[in-house]
Design a protein around this motif. Structure first.
Motif, PDB file in Angstrom:
ATOM      1  N   GLY A   1       0.695  -1.263  -0.086  1.00 21.35           N
ATOM      2  CA  GLY A   1       0.108   0.048  -0.164  1.00 21.35           C
ATOM      3  C   GLY A   1       0.931   1.235   0.045  1.00 21.35           C
ATOM      4  O   GLY A   1       0.504   2.472  -0.801  1.00 21.35           O
ATOM      5  N   GLU A   2       1.925   1.294   0.682  1.00 24.87           N
ATOM      6  CA  GLU A   2       2.763   2.477   0.902  1.00 24.87           C
ATOM      7  C   GLU A   2       3.721   2.708  -0.466  1.00 24.87           C
ATOM      8  O   GLU A   2       4.251   3.548  -0.609  1.00 24.87           O
ATOM      9  N   GLY A   3       3.471   1.883  -1.392  1.00 27.34           N
ATOM     10  CA  GLY A   3       4.232   1.889  -2.589  1.00 27.34           C
ATOM     11  C   GLY A   3       5.489   1.195  -2.602  1.00 27.34           C
ATOM     12  O   GLY A   3       6.011   0.843  -1.632  1.00 27.34           O
ATOM     13  N   ALA A   4       6.424   1.492  -3.605  1.00 26.34           N
ATOM     14  CA  ALA A   4       7.647   0.848  -3.964  1.00 26.34           C
ATOM     15  C   ALA A   4       8.973   1.926  -3.553  1.00 26.34           C
ATOM     16  O   ALA A   4       9.130   2.713  -4.432  1.00 26.34           O
ATOM     17  N   THR A   5       9.505   1.528  -2.284  1.00 26.20           N
ATOM     18  CA  THR A   5      10.512   2.586  -2.210  1.00 26.20           C
ATOM     19  C   THR A   5      11.868   2.002  -2.663  1.00 26.20           C
ATOM     20  O   THR A   5      11.757   0.638  -2.758  1.00 26.20           O
ATOM     21  N   GLU A   6      12.902   2.560  -2.595  1.00 28.03           N
ATOM     22  CA  GLU A   6      14.118   2.036  -3.187  1.00 28.03           C
ATOM     23  C   GLU A   6      15.394   2.557  -2.044  1.00 28.03           C
ATOM     24  O   GLU A   6      16.320   3.256  -2.198  1.00 28.03           O
ATOM     25  N   PRO A   7      15.094   1.705  -0.834  1.00 31.48           N
ATOM     26  CA  PRO A   7      15.971   1.955   0.365  1.00 31.48           C
ATOM     27  C   PRO A   7      17.370   1.952  -0.098  1.00 31.48           C
ATOM     28  O   PRO A   7      18.155   2.394   0.733  1.00 31.48           O
ATOM     29  N   TRP A   8      17.783   1.138  -0.927  1.00 34.49           N
ATOM     30  CA  TRP A   8      19.282   0.961  -1.313  1.00 34.49           C
ATOM     31  C   TRP A   8      19.687   2.241  -1.995  1.00 34.49           C
ATOM     32  O   TRP A   8      20.994   2.381  -2.193  1.00 34.49           O
ATOM     33  N   ALA A   9      18.864   3.097  -2.741  1.00 28.77           N
ATOM     34  CA  ALA A   9      19.396   4.100  -3.503  1.00 28.77           C
ATOM     35  C   ALA A   9      19.965   5.340  -2.635  1.00 28.77           C
ATOM     36  O   ALA A   9      20.882   6.034  -3.554  1.00 28.77           O
ATOM     37  N   GLU A  10      19.522   5.514  -1.610  1.00 31.96           N
ATOM     38  CA  GLU A  10      20.162   6.648  -0.843  1.00 31.96           C
ATOM     39  C   GLU A  10      21.674   6.412  -0.744  1.00 31.96           C
ATOM     40  O   GLU A  10      22.015   5.328  -0.307  1.00 31.96           O
ATOM     41  N   THR A  11      22.284   7.394  -1.258  1.00 33.06           N
ATOM     42  CA  THR A  11      23.882   7.281  -0.798  1.00 33.06           C
ATOM     43  C   THR A  11      24.165   7.965   0.660  1.00 33.06           C
ATOM     44  O   THR A  11      23.542   8.718   1.192  1.00 33.06           O
TER      45      THR A  11
END
Ligand code: RI2
Length: 318
Positions: A308-318
């Motif tokens: 429901g909260e959508g697809a985050t990309e937690p690996w993308a943040e540097t």
């Protein structure tokens, strides 16, 4: 390139996934979780933010290996979203707990969907398989445990012949196996009661993204009136498709299709090697998950519940 120190296990796992030494969507997921745990054990950062940044770098290295099986980014999401903590030791503890919990859920999900898929199979059924799917084989194993007799017609699944792995696994279970070339599938469908495949990704519209050749098999099965099911744990559900994204189809090395000397003997030809194709929902009878069996078109309800909260990309943040 990253300036974070990646654990050797992360590099080894990434290489093994890219070369398909480690393959199959669920197996890739388990290996990725284990690699993140290894990274958490190896990271000596004392600052919590630095620790998290190194974990994300490991996630990026694993993420870049193969594009189609969503189990990989879903694993990274599961673990990397659980990196709370004011100090490095707490973050490490949380990552290790998340990776262990993920592994447990992976095994339980496969067992649970196997029970559900087995209920679709009847005593005496002949199934047809495509490629090698541990989720699909879990359904067969559960059917055998229920006391049903099952036999199998196994497609070899060019170009990498992963059908051979299925044939071996089924023989280990005591299932009689007939191995056929892919192009013989339609001829043998008359002898088949149920087609059983796995999935690398499932789209929000119920499309099944699976090993190349699945869509042709599904169309032929529909034409022959043979039911076809996809066995897929919920980590195969692709959250980005909820927002209209399509699933990238991996193109693999041309040498998997034809050896260099044979290609030279033919002369100038273009060779294409897509690893997966898309089966539209209208050609699939059911998607079997650990949360139950779904008509493909209704899988979106489960996806909204889970993502429901959508697809985050937690690996993308540097
Ligand atoms: P499990 C495989 O892809 C096959 O397409 C198979 O159906 C799918 O993964 C799911 O496998 P590849 O990695 O997760 O061999 O059910 O290209 O084991």
């Amino acid at each position: 390139m990253t300036d974070h120190d990646l654990a050797p296990e992360v590099e080894e796992t990434a290489e093994a996934i890219a070369s398909m030494e480690v393959r199959g969507a669920a197996t890739i997921a388990g290996a990725a979780a284990d690699a993140l745990a290894a990274q958490a054990r190896a990271t000596d950062a004392e600052d919590a933010d630095e620790f998290r940044a190194t974990m994300r770098a490991a996630g990026r290295r694993l993420h870049e290996t193969r594009p189609t099986a969503v189990s990989l980014p879903n694993t990274l999401r599961y673990v990397l979203r659980r990196m709370d903590g004011a100090d490095a030791a707490t973050v490490r503890e949380n990552v290790l707990a998340a990776a262990a919990e993920f592994d447990d859920r992976l095994d339980a999900a496969q067992d649970d969907l196997g029970q559900i898929g087995a209920n679709r199979l009847q005593d005496g059924d002949t199934i047809m398989t495509h490629c090698h799917s541990t989720d699909a084989l879990s359904c067969v194993e559960a059917a055998l445990d229920q006391g049903k007799e099952i036999s199998a017609i196994v497609k070899e699944t060019r170009p990498r012949n992963q059908g051979h792995i299925t044939a071996e696994a089924l023989r280990e279970m005591g299932v009689p196996v007939t191995l056929i070339v892919d192009s013989a599938a339609r001829r043998y469908l008359d002898e088949v009661d149920h087609v059983l495949v796995g999935a690398d990704s499932i789209g929000a519209d119920g499309s099944v993204i699976n090993k190349i050749g699945t869509s042709g098999l599904a169309v032929n099965a529909r034409e022959r009136g043979v039911p076809i099911m996809t066995a897929a744990q919920t980590i195969k559900l692709h959250p980005e498709t909820l927002a209209g994204h399509t699933v990238e189809i991996e193109m693999r090395d041309e040498a998997e299709v034809i050896a260099e000397d044979a290609r030279e003997a033919i002369g100038e030809v273009t060779v294409e090697n897509p690893a997966f194709d898309v089966t539209p929902p209208r050609y699939m009878d059911a998607i079997v998950t650990e949360s139950g069996q779904f008509p493909p078109e209704s899988i979106v309800t489960l996806m909204r519940e889970l993502f429901g909260e959508g697809a985050t990309e937690p690996w993308a943040e540097t």
